[in-house]
Motif scaffolding. Structure first.
Motif, short mmCIF file in Angstrom:
data_model
loop_
_atom_site.label_atom_id
_atom_site.label_comp_id
_atom_site.label_asym_id
_atom_site.label_seq_id
_atom_site.Cartn_x
_atom_site.Cartn_y
_atom_site.Cartn_z
N GLU A 282 -10.41 -1.45 -51.85
CA GLU A 282 -9.51 -0.48 -51.23
C GLU A 282 -10.24 0.85 -51.14
O GLU A 282 -10.77 1.34 -52.13
CB GLU A 282 -8.23 -0.33 -52.06
N VAL A 283 -10.26 1.45 -49.95
CA VAL A 283 -10.99 2.69 -49.72
C VAL A 283 -10.08 3.67 -49.00
O VAL A 283 -9.43 3.31 -48.01
CB VAL A 283 -12.28 2.47 -48.89
N GLU A 284 -10.03 4.89 -49.48
CA GLU A 284 -9.21 5.92 -48.84
C GLU A 284 -10.00 6.64 -47.75
O GLU A 284 -11.19 6.93 -47.93
CB GLU A 284 -8.73 6.94 -49.88
N VAL A 285 -9.34 6.94 -46.65
CA VAL A 285 -9.95 7.72 -45.57
C VAL A 285 -9.68 9.19 -45.86
O VAL A 285 -8.56 9.68 -45.70
CB VAL A 285 -9.38 7.32 -44.20
N ALA A 286 -10.71 9.90 -46.32
CA ALA A 286 -10.56 11.31 -46.67
C ALA A 286 -10.73 12.19 -45.44
O ALA A 286 -11.52 11.87 -44.54
CB ALA A 286 -11.58 11.69 -47.74
N ALA A 287 -9.99 13.28 -45.40
CA ALA A 287 -10.08 14.21 -44.28
C ALA A 287 -11.49 14.79 -44.19
O ALA A 287 -12.02 15.32 -45.17
CB ALA A 287 -9.07 15.34 -44.44
N GLY A 288 -12.12 14.66 -43.02
CA GLY A 288 -13.47 15.16 -42.84
C GLY A 288 -14.54 14.29 -43.46
O GLY A 288 -15.72 14.63 -43.43
N GLY A 293 -12.03 9.27 -38.32
CA GLY A 293 -12.35 9.24 -36.90
C GLY A 293 -13.18 8.05 -36.46
O GLY A 293 -13.40 7.86 -35.26
N ARG A 294 -13.65 7.24 -37.37
CA ARG A 294 -14.42 6.05 -37.00
C ARG A 294 -13.47 4.92 -36.61
O ARG A 294 -12.28 4.93 -36.91
CB ARG A 294 -15.32 5.61 -38.15
N THR A 295 -14.01 3.90 -35.96
CA THR A 295 -13.19 2.77 -35.53
C THR A 295 -13.48 1.55 -36.39
O THR A 295 -14.48 1.50 -37.13
CB THR A 295 -13.49 2.41 -34.06
N VAL A 296 -12.58 0.58 -36.26
CA VAL A 296 -12.75 -0.67 -36.99
C VAL A 296 -14.05 -1.36 -36.55
O VAL A 296 -14.76 -1.97 -37.37
CB VAL A 296 -11.54 -1.58 -36.76
N ALA A 297 -14.38 -1.24 -35.27
CA ALA A 297 -15.61 -1.85 -34.76
C ALA A 297 -16.84 -1.22 -35.40
O ALA A 297 -17.83 -1.91 -35.68
CB ALA A 297 -15.68 -1.71 -33.24
N PRO A 321 -7.21 -4.07 -34.55
CA PRO A 321 -8.19 -4.33 -33.47
C PRO A 321 -9.41 -3.45 -33.60
O PRO A 321 -9.40 -2.42 -34.29
CB PRO A 321 -7.39 -4.01 -32.21
N ASP A 322 -10.49 -3.83 -32.90
CA ASP A 322 -11.75 -3.10 -32.99
C ASP A 322 -11.61 -1.64 -32.58
O ASP A 322 -12.30 -0.77 -33.11
CB ASP A 322 -12.81 -3.78 -32.12
N GLY A 323 -10.71 -1.36 -31.64
CA GLY A 323 -10.59 0.01 -31.14
C GLY A 323 -9.73 0.92 -32.00
O GLY A 323 -9.61 2.11 -31.70
N ARG A 324 -9.17 0.40 -33.07
CA ARG A 324 -8.30 1.20 -33.93
C ARG A 324 -9.10 2.30 -34.61
O ARG A 324 -10.11 2.06 -35.26
CB ARG A 324 -7.65 0.29 -34.98
N VAL A 325 -8.64 3.57 -34.43
CA VAL A 325 -9.31 4.73 -35.01
C VAL A 325 -8.70 5.04 -36.37
O VAL A 325 -7.46 5.09 -36.52
CB VAL A 325 -9.19 5.95 -34.08
N LEU A 326 -9.55 5.25 -37.35
CA LEU A 326 -9.08 5.55 -38.70
C LEU A 326 -8.70 7.02 -38.81
O LEU A 326 -9.40 7.90 -38.30
CB LEU A 326 -10.17 5.22 -39.72
N ALA A 327 -7.58 7.28 -39.52
CA ALA A 327 -7.08 8.65 -39.67
C ALA A 327 -7.05 9.03 -41.15
O ALA A 327 -6.89 8.18 -42.03
CB ALA A 327 -5.68 8.76 -39.07
#
Length: 348
Positions: A282-288, A293-297, A321-327
């Motif tokens: 499990e990894v958290e998407v930290a601001a900045g 802003g990266r995608t699943v692809a 999906p591959d195009g999903r952008v991480l926030a």
């Protein structure tokens, strides 16, 4: 302030108590015992050489070495008196030696216990963002072993000196005291901790620990053990974020192994440490951060497969999906090689 002082004193006494468990295990004590037995054997042999029976020789050696001073069982000639004087001197040496060895052992262990208590307290005081583990029984020790495998920093809290002695031997930081006490939790750095795990075998104590910890640190993530049916609701009301019943969890795992053995084995291996070359993390998407802003692809090209994106409490986006952008603020459940996921966690 007075409460904190009492807690510090209790902690020092606890560590001294742990130290005293080892007070009489030193090599010098074994050597002393060997010397006493040797003197008894030599003294008995000396009287045997003077023509005494084995019973009289052992009796005379005993009353002489202990300086009891009963009447001699036989008349002593010059050689017998000389031998008795030597044994009497040896007996006095044994008595004073015993006092000295015991005093030395107790004092050295007391000083060692205070030194260890200060070292442990300083190490705990330097912790930030750590976990507090309350209870070091069968469940708690297993939790500690898993946390150590993942490299998590944590401190063990237990009121039982023998349990903490085991925890220290296992290489963990410890705080001795009742985990239901605010002072004990503060000693463990609960204000600076990011999470608390309470595995005490009493539901009432787990509820009280949860209440106390939540009051001191409202942002704490708390995982609590439920021992009896019906305890889950009370623990949730007390402020626990997750509830685990070892018996219910064991029952579910047994059922899964019977129905879906390969799936259960795969998940178990993936969540274990050092078993296989792949893992689930499990990894958290930290601001900045590097994932924002990266995608699943993008992740997939790096050998990281996104199983789900967690947007909130029990709000999952499975197989994105591959195009999903991480926030920022989202959490990823990903799989991949153990080495790749270790690097990802280090970057994130």
């Amino acid at each position: 302030m007075a409460l904190s002082g009492r807690a510090d004193a209790a902690g020092s006494i606890g560590f001294v108590t742990i130290g005293w468990l080892h007070a009489f295990r030193g090599s010098h004590v074994r050597l002393w015992l060997a010397a006493v037995l040797a003197i008894v054997a030599v003294g008995t042999a000396g009287y045997l050489a003077l023509g005494w029976s084995i019973g009289d020789a052992m009796y005379m050696t005993g009353i002489t070495l202990t300086t009891v001073g009963y009447k001699e069982v036989r008349e002593l000639d010059g050689l017998g008196r000389a031998w008795t004087v030597l044994l009497a001197v040896a007996g006095v040496g044994i008595i004073f030696g015993s006092v000295g060895i015991v005093a030395e052992a107790v004092l050295s262990e007391a000083v060692s216990g205070r030194r260890e208590a200060k070292r442990m307290a300083d190490a705990v005081a330097n912790l930030r963002g750590h976990l507090v583990l309350c209870g070091y029984g069968r469940v708690g020790s297993t939790v500690a072993r898993e946390l150590a495998h993942t490299g998590e920093r944590f401190v063990v809290v237990d009121v039982n000196a023998a349990s903490l002695e085991t925890a220290q031997r296992d290489g963990h930081l410890v705080v001795i005291g009742d985990a239901t006490s605010d002072a004990t939790l503060r000693q463990a750095g609960i204000e600076r901790a990011r999470g608390l795990i309470t595995t005490i075998d009493s539901d009432a104590n787990n509820v009280y620990v949860t209440l106390s910890a939540r009051a001191i640190n409202p942002g704490l993530f708390i995982v609590a053990r439920a021992n009896q049916e019906g305890a889950e609701g009370k623990l949730l009301q007390a402020g626990a974020d997750r509830i685990v019943s070892p018996y219910a969890r064991a029952g579910r795992q047994i059922a899964e192994l019977a129905v879906r053995p390969r799936v259960a084995d795969f998940i178990d291996f993936a969540l274990s440490h050092g078993e296989l070359a792949f893992s689930i993390e499990e990894v958290e998407v930290a601001a900045g951060g590097p994932l924002d802003g990266r995608t699943v692809a993008d992740l997939r090209r790096g050998g990281i497969f996104s199983l789900a994106i967690v947007r909130g409490e029990r709000d999952y986006d499975p197989n994105p999906p591959d195009g999903r952008v991480l926030a920022a603020g989202e959490n990823l459940i990903v799989s991949g090689s153990a080495e790749t996921l270790r690097e990802l966690r280090a970057r994130a």
